[in-house]
Design a protein around this motif. Structure first.
Motif, PDB file in Angstrom:
ATOM      1  N   SER A  92       1.012  -1.436   0.248  1.00 43.67           N
ATOM      2  CA  SER A  92      -0.366  -0.200   0.328  1.00 43.67           C
ATOM      3  C   SER A  92       0.826   1.425   0.132  1.00 43.67           C
ATOM      4  O   SER A  92       0.714   2.754  -0.646  1.00 43.67           O
ATOM      5  N   ASP A  93       2.067   1.617   0.546  1.00 40.75           N
ATOM      6  CA  ASP A  93       2.513   2.913   0.461  1.00 40.75           C
ATOM      7  C   ASP A  93       3.948   2.777  -0.302  1.00 40.75           C
ATOM      8  O   ASP A  93       4.137   3.906  -0.680  1.00 40.75           O
ATOM      9  N   TRP A  94       4.297   1.354  -0.941  1.00 43.72           N
ATOM     10  CA  TRP A  94       4.566   1.288  -1.889  1.00 43.72           C
ATOM     11  C   TRP A  94       4.746   1.540  -2.952  1.00 43.72           C
ATOM     12  O   TRP A  94       5.573   1.004  -4.654  1.00 43.72           O
ATOM     13  N   CYS A  95       3.564   0.569  -3.418  1.00 39.92           N
ATOM     14  CA  CYS A  95       3.265   0.185  -4.934  1.00 39.92           C
ATOM     15  C   CYS A  95       2.908   1.386  -5.986  1.00 39.92           C
ATOM     16  O   CYS A  95       3.157   1.553  -6.787  1.00 39.92           O
ATOM     17  N   ALA A  96       2.492   2.943  -5.570  1.00 40.18           N
ATOM     18  CA  ALA A  96       2.177   3.948  -6.143  1.00 40.18           C
ATOM     19  C   ALA A  96       3.272   4.536  -6.363  1.00 40.18           C
ATOM     20  O   ALA A  96       4.161   4.850  -7.556  1.00 40.18           O
ATOM     21  N   VAL A  97       4.892   4.431  -5.932  1.00 45.17           N
ATOM     22  CA  VAL A  97       6.130   5.044  -5.687  1.00 45.17           C
ATOM     23  C   VAL A  97       6.699   4.257  -7.084  1.00 45.17           C
ATOM     24  O   VAL A  97       7.669   4.493  -7.270  1.00 45.17           O
ATOM     25  N   TYR A  98       6.442   2.449  -6.523  1.00 48.51           N
ATOM     26  CA  TYR A  98       6.741   1.505  -7.606  1.00 48.51           C
ATOM     27  C   TYR A  98       6.669   1.958  -9.186  1.00 48.51           C
ATOM     28  O   TYR A  98       7.252   1.666  -9.747  1.00 48.51           O
ATOM     29  N   LEU A  99       5.791   2.044  -8.944  1.00 49.73           N
ATOM     30  CA  LEU A  99       4.683   2.531 -10.656  1.00 49.73           C
ATOM     31  C   LEU A  99       5.715   3.383 -11.379  1.00 49.73           C
ATOM     32  O   LEU A  99       5.901   3.232 -12.514  1.00 49.73           O
ATOM     33  N   THR A 100       6.121   4.686 -10.662  1.00 50.58           N
ATOM     34  CA  THR A 100       6.304   5.865 -10.677  1.00 50.58           C
ATOM     35  C   THR A 100       7.274   5.488 -11.365  1.00 50.58           C
ATOM     36  O   THR A 100       8.583   5.724 -12.548  1.00 50.58           O
TER      37      THR A 100
END
Length: 384
Positions: free
Chosen positions: A230-238
């Motif tokens: 939840s905390d890193w999925c958006a950062v991972y995609l970016t």
């Protein structure tokens, strides 16, 4: 059973279930609203993956410090009053981290964020145990499904806000103010359960029994994977796939949607397959999802991987919480024990992921997540 948590006859079990489900949903919206704007916060403060992970670690420390005191507060002040105050505090604290002007200011705000989140979580789960007993059937997985529905709503709004380039400070202020009103309204309908002065208050820090430790270990793996995703999925995609902020935020939506679907079907799956088989199959699915995240460098399969992680780990923590709550004469104490083990260490996942990413890469970090999820399948035998 703790008299503090008994619902009076005038509140039907079905009505109490609806009220508690609303509280679960509000908690989920607050969490997801902040989670979708973490990339905005990272860019605004110019934080590296390691610095962001270290800051998020203070959310785990806050949860670790706060959770053990939740059962004591419930005993002293009663379920409704305690849950009402803690949910209000959570709604307010959820909007504060994005106000931080620098890393030094962010740390205490995340500490408060973790404390209020964890204590409110224990309180609302403790309120659900006597309702589950009154109904005579499992409802905990469905209640956590409502938490995931809240996550879907919060993340959907977050996606829209990110696409529109809305300042996260404005976004969180509006959303969390509205949630505060809903939380106060819902908690006002909880039963008035006064503390029992004849019973000694539970100690905030007690060494859990072997059974609780084993349950907590399995729950820890699920929360570790959930927090990391939840905390890193958006950062991972970016960072890995080059997705724009709006698409990156949608990865949390996919993760939350599959978690919600699995949790709503979790009680039925347990009746059909048995508890251990349900948890074991979920562990296998979640492991495959994490491996897909590691192997894929494109947007679509990476989002699918996060969705599979959500599907696989969804029911593990709710079933562990219910087991602990029913096993202890004071439900909040058993829940607090498992929650402290799983959240106190599991919420540390964002910091651990950030540290590994700084030393190696985000792909290696989610290889660790895959190994953690695999233990859920192995440790399913501890849940009875």
């Amino acid at each position: 059973m703790d008299p503090v948590l008994l619902a009076p006859p005038r509140l039907s079990a079905q009505r109490a279930r609806i009220v508690i489900a609303t509280i679960f949903a509000v908690h989920g919206v607050v969490f997801a609203t902040f989670a979708t704007r973490i990339p905005w916060l990272q860019d605004r403060l110019g934080l590296s993956a390691g610095s962001l992970g270290a800051a998020l670690l203070f959310g785990a420390i806050g949860g670790l410090l706060g959770m053990p005191f939740a059962s004591r507060l419930l005993h002293r002040f009663g379920g409704r009053r305690t849950t009402r105050v803690l949910m209000a505090a959570w709604c307010i604290a959820g909007a504060l981290p994005v106000l931080a002007p620098n890393l030094a200011a962010l740390i205490p705000l995340l500490l408060l964020y973790g404390m209020t989140s964890g204590m409110a979580d224990v309180a609302m789960n403790a309120q659900a145990i006597p309702v589950e007993r009154d109904l005579g059937k499992s409802i905990m997985s469905g209640l956590h499904g409502m938490w995931s529905v809240g996550g879907i709503v919060g993340s959907a709004v977050g996606v829209a806000a990110a696409h529109a380039g809305l300042d996260a400070r404005i976004h969180l202020a509006i959303v969390d103010a509205a949630l505060l009103v809903v939380a106060l309204g819902a908690t006002s309908k909880l039963p008035v359960n006064l503390p029992d002065a004849a019973e000694p208050p539970p100690k905030p820090f007690v060494v859990p029994s072997r059974g609780v430790l084993l349950i907590g270990l399995v729950a820890f793996c699920a929360i570790f994977a959930e927090a990391a995703s939840s905390d890193w999925c958006a950062v991972y995609l970016t960072r890995i796939t080059g997705a724009d902020p709006g698409i990156a935020a949608a990865s949390y939506t996919a993760f939350a949607c599959t978690m919600a679907a699995a949790r709503f079907g979790g009680d039925f799956a347990v009746r059909r397959l048995g508890l251990r088989s349900t948890v074991r199959i979920g562990g296998v699915v979640g492991t495959l999802g994490a491996l897909l995240v590691v192997a894929a460098f494109a947007i679509a399969p990476t989002i699918v991987g996060f969705a599979l992680i959500g599907l696989g780990i969804a029911v593990t923590f709710p079933l562990a919480v219910a087991a602990a709550g029913h096993a202890d004469p004071i439900p909040a104490r058993g829940i607090s024990g498992v929650a402290t083990i799983s959240y106190g260490a599991g919420i540390a996942a964002p910091g651990i992921i950030g540290g590994i990413a700084d030393a190696t890469s985000l792909q290696v970090s989610f290889g660790v997540v895959a190994a953690v999820i695999a233990f859920i399948a192995v440790g399913a035998r501890y849940l009875r």
